[in-house]
Design a protein around this motif. Structure first.
Motif, PDB file in Angstrom:
ATOM      1  N   SER A  67      -3.978   0.700  22.158  1.00 45.98           N
ATOM      2  CA  SER A  67      -3.328   0.936  23.534  1.00 45.98           C
ATOM      3  C   SER A  67      -2.904   2.319  23.891  1.00 45.98           C
ATOM      4  CB  SER A  67      -2.148  -0.266  23.557  1.00 45.98           C
ATOM      5  OG  SER A  67      -1.134   0.222  22.871  1.00 45.98           O
ATOM      6  N   GLU A  68      -2.920   2.367  25.081  1.00 41.68           N
ATOM      7  CA  GLU A  68      -2.342   3.897  25.678  1.00 41.68           C
ATOM      8  C   GLU A  68      -1.082   3.842  25.494  1.00 41.68           C
ATOM      9  OE1 GLU A  68      -3.584   6.777  26.474  1.00 41.68           O
ATOM     10  OE2 GLU A  68      -5.390   5.589  25.753  1.00 41.68           O
ATOM     11  N   GLU A  69      -0.138   2.786  25.486  1.00 41.34           N
ATOM     12  CA  GLU A  69       1.143   2.741  25.333  1.00 41.34           C
ATOM     13  C   GLU A  69       1.647   3.239  23.844  1.00 41.34           C
ATOM     14  OE1 GLU A  69      -0.470   0.137  26.354  1.00 41.34           O
ATOM     15  OE2 GLU A  69       0.214   0.020  28.706  1.00 41.34           O
ATOM     16  N   GLU A 126       3.612   6.650  23.028  1.00 43.58           N
ATOM     17  CA  GLU A 126       4.918   6.211  22.557  1.00 43.58           C
ATOM     18  C   GLU A 126       5.225   7.119  21.101  1.00 43.58           C
ATOM     19  OE1 GLU A 126       8.491   4.237  22.274  1.00 43.58           O
ATOM     20  OE2 GLU A 126       6.912   4.074  23.663  1.00 43.58           O
ATOM     21  N   SER A 127       3.862   7.263  20.534  1.00 44.28           N
ATOM     22  CA  SER A 127       3.848   7.948  18.970  1.00 44.28           C
ATOM     23  C   SER A 127       3.421   9.135  19.245  1.00 44.28           C
ATOM     24  CB  SER A 127       3.208   7.044  17.952  1.00 44.28           C
ATOM     25  OG  SER A 127       1.848   7.000  18.626  1.00 44.28           O
ATOM     26  N   GLY A 128       3.130   9.751  20.669  1.00 46.26           N
ATOM     27  CA  GLY A 128       2.364  11.157  20.745  1.00 46.26           C
ATOM     28  C   GLY A 128       3.555  12.125  20.666  1.00 46.26           C
ATOM     29  N   HIS A 129       4.802  12.005  20.793  1.00 41.45           N
ATOM     30  CA  HIS A 129       5.750  13.063  20.254  1.00 41.45           C
ATOM     31  C   HIS A 129       5.876  13.527  19.064  1.00 41.45           C
ATOM     32  CE1 HIS A 129       7.950   9.354  19.360  1.00 41.45           C
ATOM     33  NE2 HIS A 129       8.636  10.165  18.591  1.00 41.45           N
ATOM     34  N   LEU A 130       5.193  12.600  18.061  1.00 43.00           N
ATOM     35  CA  LEU A 130       5.036  12.820  16.528  1.00 43.00           C
ATOM     36  C   LEU A 130       4.542  14.165  16.455  1.00 43.00           C
ATOM     37  CD1 LEU A 130       4.585   9.586  14.970  1.00 43.00           C
ATOM     38  CD2 LEU A 130       6.704  11.078  14.550  1.00 43.00           C
ATOM     39  N   GLN A 131       5.021  15.079  15.637  1.00 37.44           N
ATOM     40  CA  GLN A 131       4.301  16.310  15.393  1.00 37.44           C
ATOM     41  C   GLN A 131       3.306  15.949  14.029  1.00 37.44           C
ATOM     42  OE1 GLN A 131       4.260  19.432  16.458  1.00 37.44           O
ATOM     43  NE2 GLN A 131       6.061  19.347  17.972  1.00 37.44           N
ATOM     44  N   LYS A 184      -6.067   9.966  18.061  1.00 35.69           N
ATOM     45  CA  LYS A 184      -7.192   9.722  19.118  1.00 35.69           C
ATOM     46  C   LYS A 184      -7.976   8.579  18.497  1.00 35.69           C
ATOM     47  CE  LYS A 184      -9.100  13.825  19.208  1.00 35.69           C
ATOM     48  NZ  LYS A 184     -10.160  14.943  19.139  1.00 35.69           N
ATOM     49  N   ARG A 185      -8.009   8.445  17.315  1.00 37.02           N
ATOM     50  CA  ARG A 185      -8.943   7.280  16.622  1.00 37.02           C
ATOM     51  C   ARG A 185      -8.026   5.992  16.356  1.00 37.02           C
ATOM     52  NH1 ARG A 185     -10.109  11.770  15.121  1.00 37.02           N
ATOM     53  NH2 ARG A 185     -12.531  12.713  15.359  1.00 37.02           N
ATOM     54  N   SER A 186      -6.651   6.135  16.683  1.00 34.76           N
ATOM     55  CA  SER A 186      -6.013   4.750  16.596  1.00 34.76           C
ATOM     56  C   SER A 186      -6.403   3.598  16.779  1.00 34.76           C
ATOM     57  CB  SER A 186      -4.591   4.950  17.113  1.00 34.76           C
ATOM     58  OG  SER A 186      -3.683   4.157  16.892  1.00 34.76           O
ATOM     59  N   GLY A 222       0.771  -1.285  -0.114  1.00 35.37           N
ATOM     60  CA  GLY A 222       0.037   0.067   0.131  1.00 35.37           C
ATOM     61  C   GLY A 222       0.891   1.389   0.027  1.00 35.37           C
ATOM     62  N   MET A 223       0.034   2.333   0.746  1.00 36.92           N
ATOM     63  CA  MET A 223       1.020   3.656   0.598  1.00 36.92           C
ATOM     64  C   MET A 223       1.686   3.849   1.799  1.00 36.92           C
ATOM     65  SD  MET A 223      -2.634   5.915  -0.348  1.00 36.92           S
ATOM     66  CE  MET A 223      -3.682   5.174  -1.578  1.00 36.92           C
ATOM     67  N   TYR A 224       2.700   4.748   1.794  1.00 38.92           N
ATOM     68  CA  TYR A 224       3.751   4.891   2.795  1.00 38.92           C
ATOM     69  C   TYR A 224       3.604   6.219   3.418  1.00 38.92           C
ATOM     70  CZ  TYR A 224       8.057   5.977   5.144  1.00 38.92           C
ATOM     71  OH  TYR A 224       8.883   6.121   6.221  1.00 38.92           O
ATOM     72  N   ASP A 225       3.546   6.106   4.744  1.00 38.42           N
ATOM     73  CA  ASP A 225       3.584   7.479   5.351  1.00 38.42           C
ATOM     74  C   ASP A 225       4.922   6.969   6.659  1.00 38.42           C
ATOM     75  OD1 ASP A 225       2.058   9.997   6.187  1.00 38.42           O
ATOM     76  OD2 ASP A 225       2.567   8.779   8.178  1.00 38.42           O
ATOM     77  N   PRO A 226       5.375   8.169   6.975  1.00 35.26           N
ATOM     78  CA  PRO A 226       6.481   7.938   7.951  1.00 35.26           C
ATOM     79  C   PRO A 226       6.078   7.493   9.292  1.00 35.26           C
ATOM     80  CG  PRO A 226       6.751   9.848   7.187  1.00 35.26           C
ATOM     81  CD  PRO A 226       5.481   9.533   6.338  1.00 35.26           C
ATOM     82  N   ILE A 227       4.899   7.444   9.686  1.00 39.17           N
ATOM     83  CA  ILE A 227       4.231   6.880  10.881  1.00 39.17           C
ATOM     84  C   ILE A 227       4.275   5.401  10.702  1.00 39.17           C
ATOM     85  CG2 ILE A 227       1.639   6.607  10.210  1.00 39.17           C
ATOM     86  CD1 ILE A 227       1.335   7.786  13.505  1.00 39.17           C
ATOM     87  N   LEU A 228       4.292   4.612   9.519  1.00 39.43           N
ATOM     88  CA  LEU A 228       4.417   3.329   9.816  1.00 39.43           C
ATOM     89  C   LEU A 228       5.872   2.788  10.207  1.00 39.43           C
ATOM     90  CD1 LEU A 228       2.692   2.936   6.225  1.00 39.43           C
ATOM     91  CD2 LEU A 228       1.827   2.332   8.384  1.00 39.43           C
ATOM     92  N   ASP A 229       7.061   3.498   9.784  1.00 43.92           N
ATOM     93  CA  ASP A 229       8.185   3.293  10.583  1.00 43.92           C
ATOM     94  C   ASP A 229       8.179   3.391  12.232  1.00 43.92           C
ATOM     95  OD1 ASP A 229       9.340   3.231   8.128  1.00 43.92           O
ATOM     96  OD2 ASP A 229      10.067   5.059   8.231  1.00 43.92           O
ATOM     97  N   VAL A 230       7.427   4.218  12.529  1.00 45.02           N
ATOM     98  CA  VAL A 230       7.220   4.632  13.832  1.00 45.02           C
ATOM     99  C   VAL A 230       6.295   3.353  14.687  1.00 45.02           C
ATOM    100  CG1 VAL A 230       6.379   6.195  15.856  1.00 45.02           C
ATOM    101  CG2 VAL A 230       7.145   6.981  13.731  1.00 45.02           C
TER     102      VAL A 230
END
Lengths: 618, 618
Positions: A591-593, A597-602, A607-609, A400-408
């Motif tokens: 999960s909250e974890e 964990e990924s919350g620091h990402l600008q 919320k909907r994860s 599929g498509m790529y976005d940097p969050i997939l690395d995270v």
């Protein structure tokens, strides 16, 4: 010197090595505690008798069995001669059995009464029942395991003679630089020998890396002659081809006998082998992929063929997620990523020409024999695992498509000994692969609350009931370098953006929502096709503001109000959504974890994860 | 202190550990070249751009593609601007394509002519096409492989932060002695922690072994408190039960929280776990088998459960060659030897109470869950491989009689990365196992040219067509300590031997052949039942000579004429004799290498080694 190699078949090269090359074993005495994985040179015999006297197998009392022969429940016998013993205690002279606490009655005065006869020898381990002095612990050529180390130490052995293979590794090439240096144009840092060394260490082989040798026949020859005097066998990295800077063949021809030069395998075809002073010398390509293929495909199998105990090559049956073409007449070794989809292992190809980074991504090798033109998508095959962590059972394969969050996300999964591998692909080919169950699912990025129609259409086409699991919303802002005072603005310099693109839509929506007078709006040429171009125009102060993703904006210190978002979703089959694997992934995303964990990402909203949404049929 | 443990189920112990125990990771910076198998602590980013300039992918000439656009076979273009390049060379300013030697014509003056248009960018690898400065090489929590080491070094990285697990191992017990000492009665050399350390090293874990601590609660407590301050987690070996010298539980209760004490597993039931200052502390039994079972059954699975990348446990499906009984309510871990018979893996039990030497013989563990009373012979099951060399494919399993030459054969096979495991068994059970294909065959020792009838009978019973493959003839001599002058002897003092035994038969045959006057023959009491007894009577000069095997005679410096021999044969099914495995074994036995290797053995005749003889039906 001919510019072209005459390639011999891969199997022929294997056969030649098997019959014509033998490594020199070096005999060394080492500490038993350090002997794990080493090959024992001579049988090891026990220095001790274990146990060294008869000992009790239990906590209890030593007694004389003959004192108890008449004992019974109705007529218990009180013992006059006995003593307390512990598990492992020696049996004192004059006793021949041990009774356990639960088999006797003790009174307050310490008298003991026995209710049933004891058998002579009961609960007693005889002296030497485990091993006697001089008995063999392990034979020669035994590969020493942790259990063997325990046994040798327990039986009084502290050092052991082992047969070692020590490989001399010679890096060659004018272009090579030492680590810690800054390579100039065309120069590279020498890393092949370090990689080969690490691979050999995993099979219990020691290595010695010689200093980098330039493409100078005299220096290469001197180093090879030094190495064959010291090592079990030698590998020369680089210079194995037929170019004018390739000297390995000429050097080895001058001082030894060439076994072959050129093998029909890919990568690695410009490889050679020779015997110099009875010692095998291999030439491997200077490219990491070629060197590793020759090591794995020729050198390690050769060691196994001649009886060196190479650990079992873990190979597993997979279904191919991609078609893997191959050249007829060449044995092909293709890097793959293997994951488990449902009950089956599936393998995706890693880009062939990615250099060292492709090998880093891969966890398996697919060997395609010379009589094949390749293996089609969906076909079954065997792959050799080259990396066992994370195990393929824990690896997610997505198209599929790529976005940097997939690395995270991948990074987060690593903590759980899992991994996600995403291969960029069109929606169509994603859906087709999902239909064939060769991937766990797809990745789709679309304007929030929109864009599902194409997916719904796709699923009608492939008759799959799909659902989405949200990874994150990627936020878009109207970015500016200084916070504009909208009221005081005389005119609004927006970028010109192609009609109907996502960036265009959110910009127009902003204009509409803020009821900006169309007459005040200027759209600055040239047209911006990407958000990076918009950002550059803002920085160059050609425009006041423009739409771009919050993550990109933050990299350039731009800011502004959120004006839209795109949703990044996994798409999976509804039937799979409750499978153990997808369920685990969905739970991780919920999960909250993961959120923290990924919350620091600008620029991402989590919320909907983890939210699941089933798509209706179109 | 209670003498009896309340055992919790094995799975419950696993669950408790998973939810309640976390190791402390220690962060260390190490050299990339030493980082194999380590867990990366933080993502590693490239320091370099690779390639750092556009480079040629081939040996050839750099050209300007636009100069060639009009070239064709019929209208070749002679180039005026070009330069020679090698694979990996940077592309000089002003050029945009590379043509290979085979695509051009060169004349004697060095002019080059091109026959077809070149594409701009052709055979050129762009700068940064592999990786750019700042791009990620590996994510955090990635387990570093040889490929990763190559990539990191190639991309300019020389050191890396890794997350280490360092385990503190504390040997306890009054009976423990340091290696290199001579243990007294009831004392043993401490080897458990060395064995555990070697096992942990194989999964990338570092260990520190504390000095031996006696069974003294104060000293144990001090050491545990020191260890939890320094280590990721702690294992205390010994003292884990409930005897009066077992202090582990009391110490851990005093300074921490007990998670469990007593697990329904065998071996290893007297194990415990606790948390002391947030650090997990395990107590394992002092017996090597128990300690290893707890390590493999609880500690390593726990590490895997909490995300530590434990390599895949290689497990294979086998058919059991033996019945393996197990206690209901207990998870049983049984040591096995796995070999491949035909196309299937078969597993034989190793004696349960053999101590450390049993673990040395084994190469797998069978796990029988608590709800089972055992697994019957011939049933299928999964075993976990604990040793991969020699691979099970190269291991022969035989039932039958034992002779020391089988150890010599095993020793010889080790050189070829093969192994033979022989389990003493009756002929009847050997033939039944052969019928069930759970072994490769049997070992039979019989008077030469005799004794096949029982085998032929047996094979009629089990309807198997059998053949024998000779290992060796074991020779018997009429042994004496001085060479007797038969003619001068007034009388012949022979041992008295039970009628119809093999030794009796060869002695009587000798008397018959030499036409010794029966009146001169004395048969000395007491009757000798074994050849060792005969040898002892010769040494004590109670008899002049007597029959015994030449190998035994040589150990006691006795000698004499050969008077008979026993043949040591493998028996295999005729159908299997041509199988790859049996064929290989037969070829080994026929080889000159085997004969010369075992030729130093006193008392064996290898002339017939490798001979095949098909048995007729009875």
């Amino acid at each position: 010197m001919s510019r072209f190699l005459t390639l011999i078949p891969y199997l022929a090269a294997q056969r030649i090595l098997k019959t014509s090359a033998k490594p020199r074993y070096l005999i060394r005495t080492i500490q038993v505690t350090k002997s794990h994985g080493h090959i024992c040179h001579e049988p090891v015999y026990s220095r001790l008798t274990v146990p060294n006297s008869a000992v009790s197998k239990r906590d209890g009392y030593v007694i004389n069995a003959s004192d108890t022969f008449n004992a019974s429940d109705s007529d218990p016998v009180q013992l006059s001669v006995f003593d307390q013993v512990h598990t492992g205690s020696p049996i004192p002279e004059g006793f021949d059995a041990v009774v356990m606490h639960e088999d006797i009655r003790e009174d307050v005065n310490g008298n003991i009464t026995i209710l049933k006869p004891a058998r002579p020898g009961q609960n007693i381990q005889k002296a030497g029942s485990e091993i006697k002095t001089g008995e063999m612990i392990i034979p020669a050529d035994h590969v020493i395991s942790p259990e063997d180390i325990g046994a040798m130490i327990g039986y009084g052995i502290t050092s052991v003679q082992v047969k070692k293979i020590v490989v001399g590794l010679i890096p060659t090439g004018d272009e090579l630089k030492e680590p810690c240096t800054a390579p100039g144009p065309g120069e590279v840092i020498a890393s092949n020998c370090e990689m080969l060394a690490a691979s050999l260490v995993t099979i219990g082989i020691e290595t010695f890396i010689y200093p980098i040798i330039p493409d100078d026949p005299k220096k290469i020859r001197d180093t090879v002659e030094e190495a064959v005097g010291e090592c079990s066998f030698v590998i020369i990295s680089g210079g194995s081809s037929t170019g004018c800077r390739d000297h390995t063949k000429d050097v080895l021809t001058a001082i030894g006998t060439i076994l072959y030069h050129g093998v029909a395998m890919r990568p690695g075809k410009t490889t050679l082998a020779a015997i110099v002073q009875d010692i095998p010398v291999f030439g491997v390509p200077g490219t990491p992929a070629g060197a590793l293929a020759v090591l794995r495909g020729l050198i390690i199998p050769w060691l196994s063929d001649i009886g060196y105990p190479v650990p079992i090559h873990h190979s597993i049956p997979v279904t191919l997620a991609d078609s893997v073409p191959s050249e007829l007449g060449t044995d092909d070794f293709v890097l793959m990523v293997v994951g488990k989809v449902g009950d089956e292992y599936k393998a995706m190809m890693v880009p062939r020409e990615g250099g060292q980074i492709s090998a880093v991504k891969s966890n398996a090798v697919l060997h395609i024999a010379r009589n094949s033109e390749g293996i089609g998508k969906g076909k079954k095959s065997l792959v050799h695992m080259t990396r066992c962590s994370p195990p393929p059972d824990n690896i997610y394969l997505f198209y599929g498509m790529y976005d940097p969050i997939l690395d995270v996300l991948d990074q987060y999964l690593r903590k759980l000994n899992k991994r996600i591998y995403v291969r960029e692909a069109s929606l169509e080919s994603t859906l087709l692969s999902m239909q064939k169950n060769t991937v766990h699912g797809g990745i789709i990025i679309r304007p929030r609350n929109n864009g599902l129609n194409v997916l719904e259409h796709g699923y009608t086409n492939t008759h799959q009931k799909l659902c989405t699991i949200t990874v994150a919303d990627r936020e878009y802002i109207l970015a500016a370098s200084v916070f504009p005072n909208y009221d005081s603005l005389k005119e609004f310099a927006f970028p010109k953006i192609p009609d109907h693109s996502f960036l265009y839509e959110i910009q127009e929506q902003f204009i509409l929502n803020h009821q900006i007078n169309p007459l005040l709006i200027e759209r600055i040429e040239p047209e911006c096709k990407t958000e990076l171009e918009i950002v550059q125009q803002i920085i160059q102060e050609k425009i006041d503001f423009g739409p771009c993703s919050a993550s990109l904006a933050s990299e350039y210190d731009l800011f502004g109000p959120v004006i839209g978002s795109e949703r990044i979703d996994l798409i999976v089959k509804q039937d799979d959504a409750q499978s153990e694997q997808i369920n685990a992934l969905q739970e991780i995303l919920s999960s909250e974890e993961w959120r923290s964990e990924s919350g620091h990402l600008q620029g991402y909203n989590l919320k909907r994860s983890g939210q699941i949404c089933c798509l209706k049929e179109h």
